[in-house]
Design a protein around this motif. Sequence first.
Motif, PDB file in Angstrom:
ATOM      1  N   PHE A 175       1.125  -1.179  -0.297  1.00  0.00           N
ATOM      2  CA  PHE A 175       0.121  -0.070  -0.082  1.00  0.00           C
ATOM      3  C   PHE A 175       0.467   1.748  -0.211  1.00  0.00           C
ATOM      4  O   PHE A 175       0.335   1.908  -0.935  1.00  0.00           O
ATOM      5  N   ASP A 176       1.732   1.031   0.667  1.00  0.00           N
ATOM      6  CA  ASP A 176       2.572   2.906   1.003  1.00  0.00           C
ATOM      7  C   ASP A 176       3.905   2.645   1.186  1.00  0.00           C
ATOM      8  O   ASP A 176       4.453   1.622   2.578  1.00  0.00           O
ATOM      9  N   TYR A 231       0.205 -13.604  -3.205  1.00  0.00           N
ATOM     10  CA  TYR A 231       0.327 -12.466  -4.080  1.00  0.00           C
ATOM     11  C   TYR A 231      -1.267 -12.482  -5.411  1.00  0.00           C
ATOM     12  O   TYR A 231      -1.478 -13.461  -5.427  1.00  0.00           O
ATOM     13  N   ASP A 232      -1.370 -11.567  -6.381  1.00  0.00           N
ATOM     14  CA  ASP A 232      -2.652 -11.232  -7.204  1.00  0.00           C
ATOM     15  C   ASP A 232      -1.997 -10.433  -8.475  1.00  0.00           C
ATOM     16  O   ASP A 232      -0.660 -10.419  -8.481  1.00  0.00           O
ATOM     17  N   GLN A 233      -2.655 -10.364  -8.822  1.00  0.00           N
ATOM     18  CA  GLN A 233      -1.733  -9.947 -10.235  1.00  0.00           C
ATOM     19  C   GLN A 233      -2.139  -8.342  -9.461  1.00  0.00           C
ATOM     20  O   GLN A 233      -0.949  -7.048 -11.046  1.00  0.00           O
ATOM     21  N   ASN A 234      -1.960  -7.743  -8.912  1.00  0.00           N
ATOM     22  CA  ASN A 234      -1.376  -6.199  -8.208  1.00  0.00           C
ATOM     23  C   ASN A 234      -0.273  -6.303  -8.280  1.00  0.00           C
ATOM     24  O   ASN A 234       0.078  -5.594  -7.767  1.00  0.00           O
ATOM     25  N   ALA A 291      -4.684 -17.222  -4.371  1.00  0.00           N
ATOM     26  CA  ALA A 291      -5.642 -16.012  -5.181  1.00  0.00           C
ATOM     27  C   ALA A 291      -6.734 -15.405  -3.744  1.00  0.00           C
ATOM     28  O   ALA A 291      -6.974 -14.941  -3.719  1.00  0.00           O
ATOM     29  N   GLN A 292      -7.358 -16.536  -3.416  1.00  0.00           N
ATOM     30  CA  GLN A 292      -8.582 -16.629  -2.637  1.00  0.00           C
ATOM     31  C   GLN A 292      -8.342 -16.011  -1.707  1.00  0.00           C
ATOM     32  O   GLN A 292      -8.614 -14.565  -1.082  1.00  0.00           O
ATOM     33  N   ARG A 331      -6.164  -8.948   0.787  1.00  0.00           N
ATOM     34  CA  ARG A 331      -6.496  -7.157   0.263  1.00  0.00           C
ATOM     35  C   ARG A 331      -7.561  -6.539   0.826  1.00  0.00           C
ATOM     36  O   ARG A 331      -7.281  -5.085   1.238  1.00  0.00           O
ATOM     37  N   PHE A 332      -8.739  -6.994   0.591  1.00  0.00           N
ATOM     38  CA  PHE A 332      -9.999  -6.754   1.151  1.00  0.00           C
ATOM     39  C   PHE A 332      -9.922  -6.147   2.936  1.00  0.00           C
ATOM     40  O   PHE A 332     -10.205  -5.170   2.928  1.00  0.00           O
TER      41      PHE A 332
END
Length: 531
Positions: A41-42, A111-114, A153-154, A160-161
């Motif tokens: 995030f930062d 990790y994910d696509q972000n 992924a899940q 992340r949410f």
Amino acid sequence: MSWSQPPLPEDSYDHMSTLIGSAITLLRGESGVFAVSNEAFDPQSSAEYTLYHLSEEALPALLSYVQEAMQPNVQHPLVVETLPPALAARFGIAQEAAEQQGVECCSLALYDQNGSLGTLYFLRLATLRSCFEDHGAESAGTRTDETLLHFIAQLTAGLRFALRSQALVKEQGRLAAIFQHSTEGILTVDNALRIIDFNPAMERLTGWRENEVLGRFYFKVLRPQDRQGNDLRLEESPILQAFAGQEVVNREMVICARDGQRFTVAVTASCVRNARGETMNGILNVRDLTRERQQEEQRSTFISVISHELQTPIAIIKGYASTLARTDSRLDARALRLRLVAIEEEADRLNKLVGNLLYASRIQAHGLQMDIASLDLEHLIRKMIRRLHAKAPDVEVSLSFPPQLPTVMADQERIEEVIQNLLDNAVKYSPGKPHIDVACFATGEEVIVSVSDHGMGISVREQEQIFNRFHRVGEPLAQPTPGAGLGLYICRAIVEAHGGRIWVESTLRQGSTFLFSLPREEKAQLPMVVF
């Protein structure tokens, strides 16, 4: 096997901790930590950790170990290493279990696509495997890898949410703190211009309380006017203009406080729009210009006020002295005495003014000395009322004392100055025949003295400033009254130096009550309650 089970941290029941605990359980782990990536995030922030059944003391050792071990990545998302029994014991694992079954430290990249979100480190027995690592079938390798990837992924999506929710809560807290502690007045309205937020600075500015104005049309609360004193039309509303896309920055106007007093402010209006560009809320920042202008006026008029206060007694003294010095003056004894009394009175007035100026300077330099002793307030006040009647027989004074008023610890000379100043002000600011009420009452810790008049009163906004140096009440009736605006400033300094407090309760044109407290010599003996 015996695992240490420290209590979960206070935030373990939030969404983040629930996800971490469930993930570690599915992976057959018993304890672990989720380390959030700095870049998630930062980039400027430090890493954040969520513990699950892992003590705070064990965290540094675990992080030190995993930093030296092989780190998981996209190609190898799960890294498993066997821990030495001695090291496992540092993480709270029983030495017998570590030696007999072995303990593994597992690192799972999330990790994910972000991009990378962080790493989940967890401890488990070497004899256990999760369903994501079941290689029982020949084709299980491919199936298991895909299952692990789906699991990552899940879990990443959920975490992340959760992190975004936490960030929103923190941001909301920061915005709420800014809103609450802003020195500028802030109000927000809905798209119908009804007030939905009213911060404390706005309450102090207008005298209204938030619960009194919520849901009301903001135009009717503020009753704005232009600088010429003309009521603004609705189409000239700053927020309505901001809704229309116009820029409203530091626009000067006049608004009305709850008690009817009008004052000049600078307003900045803005609006919040939704994704479709529709207006949702309007925000009005209100900055009081009166105080800024008062400070400028105080700087520019201080010398002229002091000069006037000094020149008046000097001129009177000089005039009477010149008359008495004339060789052709033929004055009888009564006329001579009147002139000498006038000279003495003006010299006393001059001495008091210079003394107050020096007093204020000593207060600023923290040079106020006190001679604290036991003091009978009732006796002191009655003595000062007799002195007041001798000087001004037409002043009516009502006294109210409880039986056996407790003594206080105070400097008698200083407290005389406070009471004398409050009495003088009550007479000075009461037109016509003054009537003053003086009362005392005691609490368990202090004695409170009140001096009330039935004069012009003080506006809500000026009540905050009246104890400041050189401040004088802005009501037109107050302008002809003499004084340099130091009396109440000195009173506050004296009372606070005693450990007391001083304040005012007033309604415009209905009178004022000044109150101050002093600590009791002996605290009240409260009754004992036995359960």
